[in-house]
Enzyme design. Structure first.
Site, PDB file in Angstrom:
ATOM      1  N   HIS A 147      73.273  34.512  21.212  1.00  0.00           N
ATOM      2  CA  HIS A 147      73.418  33.425  20.242  1.00  0.00           C
ATOM      3  C   HIS A 147      73.220  32.071  20.912  1.00  0.00           C
ATOM      4  CE1 HIS A 147      77.610  32.320  21.457  1.00  0.00           C
ATOM      5  NE2 HIS A 147      77.761  33.619  21.662  1.00  0.00           N
ATOM      6  N   ASP A 149      74.308  29.117  19.591  1.00  0.00           N
ATOM      7  CA  ASP A 149      75.345  28.123  19.318  1.00  0.00           C
ATOM      8  C   ASP A 149      76.471  28.201  20.332  1.00  0.00           C
ATOM      9  OD1 ASP A 149      76.050  30.644  18.103  1.00  0.00           O
ATOM     10  OD2 ASP A 149      77.653  29.628  17.015  1.00  0.00           O
ATOM     11  N   ASP A 182      78.747  31.197  27.722  1.00  0.00           N
ATOM     12  CA  ASP A 182      78.803  31.752  26.365  1.00  0.00           C
ATOM     13  C   ASP A 182      78.018  30.869  25.411  1.00  0.00           C
ATOM     14  OD1 ASP A 182      79.496  33.188  24.130  1.00  0.00           O
ATOM     15  OD2 ASP A 182      81.518  32.379  23.993  1.00  0.00           O
ATOM     16  N   GLU A 216      76.858  32.430  15.723  1.00  0.00           N
ATOM     17  CA  GLU A 216      77.763  33.523  16.076  1.00  0.00           C
ATOM     18  C   GLU A 216      79.202  33.044  16.179  1.00  0.00           C
ATOM     19  OE1 GLU A 216      80.148  36.166  18.721  1.00  0.00           O
ATOM     20  OE2 GLU A 216      79.585  34.056  19.011  1.00  0.00           O
ATOM     21  N   GLU A 217      79.396  31.846  16.664  1.00  0.00           N
ATOM     22  CA  GLU A 217      80.755  31.338  16.857  1.00  0.00           C
ATOM     23  C   GLU A 217      81.476  31.081  15.537  1.00  0.00           C
ATOM     24  OE1 GLU A 217      82.136  31.541  19.566  1.00  0.00           O
ATOM     25  OE2 GLU A 217      80.694  31.301  21.183  1.00  0.00           O
ATOM     26  N   ASP A 245      73.941  43.359  23.077  1.00  0.00           N
ATOM     27  CA  ASP A 245      74.403  41.998  22.826  1.00  0.00           C
ATOM     28  C   ASP A 245      75.376  41.604  23.929  1.00  0.00           C
ATOM     29  OD1 ASP A 245      74.743  39.558  21.551  1.00  0.00           O
ATOM     30  OD2 ASP A 245      75.899  40.345  19.872  1.00  0.00           O
ATOM     31  N   HIS A 516      84.935  28.820  26.473  1.00  0.00           N
ATOM     32  CA  HIS A 516      85.677  28.272  25.331  1.00  0.00           C
ATOM     33  C   HIS A 516      86.751  27.271  25.755  1.00  0.00           C
ATOM     34  CE1 HIS A 516      84.642  31.218  21.831  1.00  0.00           C
ATOM     35  NE2 HIS A 516      83.648  31.151  22.697  1.00  0.00           N
TER      36      HIS A 516
END
Length: 543
Positions: A147, A149, A182, A216-217, A245, A516
Site C-alpha cells: 500500500h 498510503d 510501513d 490500506e490504513e 502482502d 506508526h
C-alpha cells in the site's frame, strides 16, 4: 455463547485445580522419559536458480552502483506525504486530500520507465495495477501487494523526530520518514526489483501482478477492494496462484514470542521468518448513549450519559472474551517451529506442547495472564476513543465510545456482538433507555459496527515453501515459520482469488523502527534485502 452479568463476580476454578492435581503423579513418572517428536516444521531448501543467467544481476543489487541511486529514489518516495486520515473513509474521495497520490504516481512513472511500459491500470483514481504477462498462459499468476498510503504524524510529536517526518533524510545507516517501513519500503522494493529484471531482459514464465492500494490504513475500501474486483473479473475465482502482502518479518527467536512462553534463562541468536497464514477478524463497535434532553449541570440526574457509558465500558472490560485453542490455530505451528529449531523451550514446555490437548486448560490459564500471549488465543477489546459533552456546566445529551476488537480464530463477529449485546442491553434497560442496533433516537443506547470475519487459514504447501525458499536465499540460516497475524492487512479483500494468501515483509524489523510512531525509519540493508527478495521471488515463480 457467553452469559454476562451487570455485576460480574469471579469464582475459583476448582475443576481446573482438580485436573492439575490429578496430573502431577503422571508427570512425575513421565519426566525422565519424555520424548518429543517432530511436528513437521520442515524447512525448504534455499532457492538455487537452475537458470544462472540472472545471477550477476542479483549480485549487482548490493553494489554501490545500484544502492546509492536506490537510496535517493526511495528518499524521494518518502518525501511525498501520501497520508490517509480516518475522515477519508467516506464515499467521496476529496481530490485535495488525495492529491499526493497523483504526485506519487508521477514519481513512479518518472523513475521506473520500464515498469510503466508494462500493462498498467489506474484503479478508482489513485490505486495501481501492473500486469507483467508471462510466457505460459496456462500458469496462474502470482500477485504481489503493498500500500502507498501512510498514517498521519501527530503534530504534537513533530519536535520529537530526529529528522522531519517527510524529509526522507538519508544517513550512513537509515532512511528516515513516515512510511519508510510501513509500507513504502515494500512498494519501492517490488517496483525496483521488476525494473531491474526488465533492464536485464527477463520475461517471466508466470504472469506477475503488482497491486498497490492507496488507502490500506483506512481499510482499503477505495483502493485494494477495487483492485481485487478488477483482478477477479479478469482471472476469476481461485484464478491466482498465491498472494503475498505485508505482514510478518525477520525476528530474533527469543523475542518474537513473549518471554513468558520461553525459558528466559536460555538465549539463542537464530532468526525466524514468520509468515502470516491467517489473520484475526476485526470489529469496531461504536456505542452511543443518547439522553432525552440535556440541561444545566446544577440540576444533575443520578447518572449522566457519560456516567452510563462509563458503566457500559466497565462491564465490558470486566467480562473479557475467553481464550480458546483449536488444532487449526497457527500459533501451534509457530510454537512447534520454536521447539524444533531452538533450545528456548524447557523440557516441561516441550512435553506440554507435544501433548497440548491434555494441557489445554493449563495453557489457556497462563495465556490469560499476559496480554502479549492472550492475543493469540482470545478476542481482544480496546476502548480507544471516547466522546461526550461540550461544556463543564452543561449536561451531555450524547456520549459515545469506540471499541476496537480483534476477533479470535474460534469466534465469529456475530458471536462477539452477541457477547456485547448481553452486557449492554441490561444496562440500557436499567436506565430506561431503548436498545438499538442502528441509528438511534433520543433516550437510547445505539451500537454500530465495522467488521471483518477471521480469515481463512492458508496451507503451508508449495506456495508457502516457495516463498520460504527465497527467504532462505536472501537471509541465510533463517528458520521459516507460519504465524497468526493479530493485525489486519489488505488481504481481507482477496479471499476469493486464492486459498494461498501470505503476509510477510522481507526485512529485519526492530522495535525502534518507529512503525506508526515517532522516528519511523528503514535501514539501508533492509531496503536492499527487500529488493533482493522480490527479484528472486519472481525468478522462483518462473522456475
Amino acid at each position: 455463547m457467553e452469559k454476562s452479568k451487570s455485576t460480574p463476580t469471579r469464582k475459583f476454578n476448582f475443576k481446573f485445580l482438580a485436573r492439575s492435581v490429578l496430573l502431577i503423579p503422571a508427570l512425575l513418572f513421565l519426566k525422565s522419559t519424555i520424548q518429543v517428536t517432530s511436528s513437521g516444521c520442515i524447512q525448504p531448501e534455499p532457492f538455487n536458480p537452475a537458470n544462472k543467467s540472472l545471477d550477476n544481476n542479483y549480485q549487482n543489487l548490493t553494489t554501490p552502483t545500484f544502492t546509492l541511486p536506490l537510496f535517493n529514489r526511495f528518499s524521494g518516495a518518502v518525501q511525498i506525504p501520501t497520508v490517509t486520515y480516518d475522515e477519508m473513509i467516506g464515499d467521496y474521495q476529496d481530490p485535495v486530500l488525495f492529491a499526493p497520490f497523483k504526485d506519487f504516481r508521477k514519481y513512479l512513472q518518472d523513475n521506473y520507465p520500464l515498469v510503466h511500459q508494462l500493462e498498467y491500470h489506474i484503479i478508482n483514481e489513485y490505486s495501481l495495477i501492473y500486469i507483467w504477462q508471462g510466457s505460459d498462459v496456462s500458469l496462474k499468476p502470482i500477485m504481489l501487494m503493498a500500500h502507498m498510503d501512510v498514517v498521519p504524524v501527530d503534530p504534537a510529536t513533530v519536535s520529537e523526530w530526529s529528522h522531519p517526518p517527510f524529509s526522507g533524510f538519508v544517513d550512513e545507516k537509515f532512511i528516515w520518514g513516515r512510511g519508510a517501513t510501513d509500507c513504502k519500503g515494500t512498494v519501492i522494493g517490488i517496483i525496483e526489483a521488476v525494473e531491474s529484471l526488465l533492464k536485464a531482459g527477463f520475461t517471466p514464465k508466470r504472469t506477475i501482478i503488482v497491486s498497490f492500494g492507496h488507502d490500506e490504513e483506512i481499510s482499503g475500501y477505495h483502493g485494494q477492494q477495487h483492485n481485487v474486483e478488477y483482478i477477479f473479473n479478469r482471472y476469476g475465482a481461485d484464478g491466482i496462484e498465491y498472494v503475498l502482502d505485508e505482514g510478518g518479518s525477520i525476528v530474533a527467536s527469543d523475542s518474537f514470542m513473549n518471554t513468558s512462553v520461553i525459558d528466559s534463562s536460555k538465549k539463542e541468536s537464530k532468526h525466524f521468518a514468520i509468515i502470516g497464514i491467517a489473520e484475526k477478524g476485526y470489529l469496531d463497535v461504536n456505542i452511543t448513549v443518547n439522553i432525552n434532553k440535556g440541561g444545566h449541570a446544577s440540576i444533575a440526574p443520578p447518572h449522566t450519559g457519560i456516567g452510563i457509558l462509563a458503566e457500559i465500558i466497565v462491564a465490558l472490560e470486566d467480562n473479557p472474551h475467553q481464550p480458546e485453542l483449536l488444532a487449526s490455530n497457527p500459533v501451534l505451528q509457530t510454537l512447534q517451529c520454536i521447539n524444533e529449531h531452538t533450545n528456548l523451550l524447557s523440557t516441561w514446555q516441550k512435553f506440554i506442547l507435544h501433548h497440548w490437548q491434555w494441557f489445554k486448560p493449563l495453557i489457556l490459564h497462563f495465556a490469560k495472564k499476559n496480554p502479549l500471549t492472550n492475543i493469540f488465543f482470545a478476542t481482544t477489546q480496546a476502548a480507544d476513543v471516547v466522546k461526550g459533552g461540550v461544556k463543564v456546566n452543561a449536561l451531555p445529551q450524547t456520549a459515545s465510545i469506540f471499541i476496537n476488537h480483534r476477533v479470535a480464530m474460534h469466534q465469529s463477529v456475530d458471536q462477539v456482538m452477541d457477547h456485547i449485546y448481553q452486557i449492554v442491553a441490561p444496562i440500557a434497560a436499567k436506565h430506561s433507555l431503548s436498545f438499538l442496533n442502528q441509528t438511534g433516537n433520543a433516550g437510547s443506547v445505539v451500537v454500530g459496527t465495522e467488521k471483518i470475519e477471521p480469515s481463512p487459514i492458508s496451507p503451508t504447501g508449495q506456495s508457502f515453501e516457495e516463498i520460504g525458499s527465497v527467504v532462505k536465499r536472501v537471509f541465510p540460516n533463517t528458520i521459516i515459520s507460519p504465524m497468526l497475524m493479530t493485525a489486519n492487512t489488505d488481504t481481507r479483500w482477496v479471499w476469493k482469488l486464492t486459498r494461498n494468501i501470505y503476509r510477510f515483509t522481507p526485512a529485519i524489523i526492530a522495535s525502534d523502527d518507529g512503525i506508526h510512531t515517532v522516528n519511523e525509519r528503514i535501514s539501508k540493508s533492509n531496503l536492499v534485502n527487500i529488493v533482493k527478495f522480490y527479484h528472486e521471488l519472481v525468478r522462483a515463480s518462473t522456475e
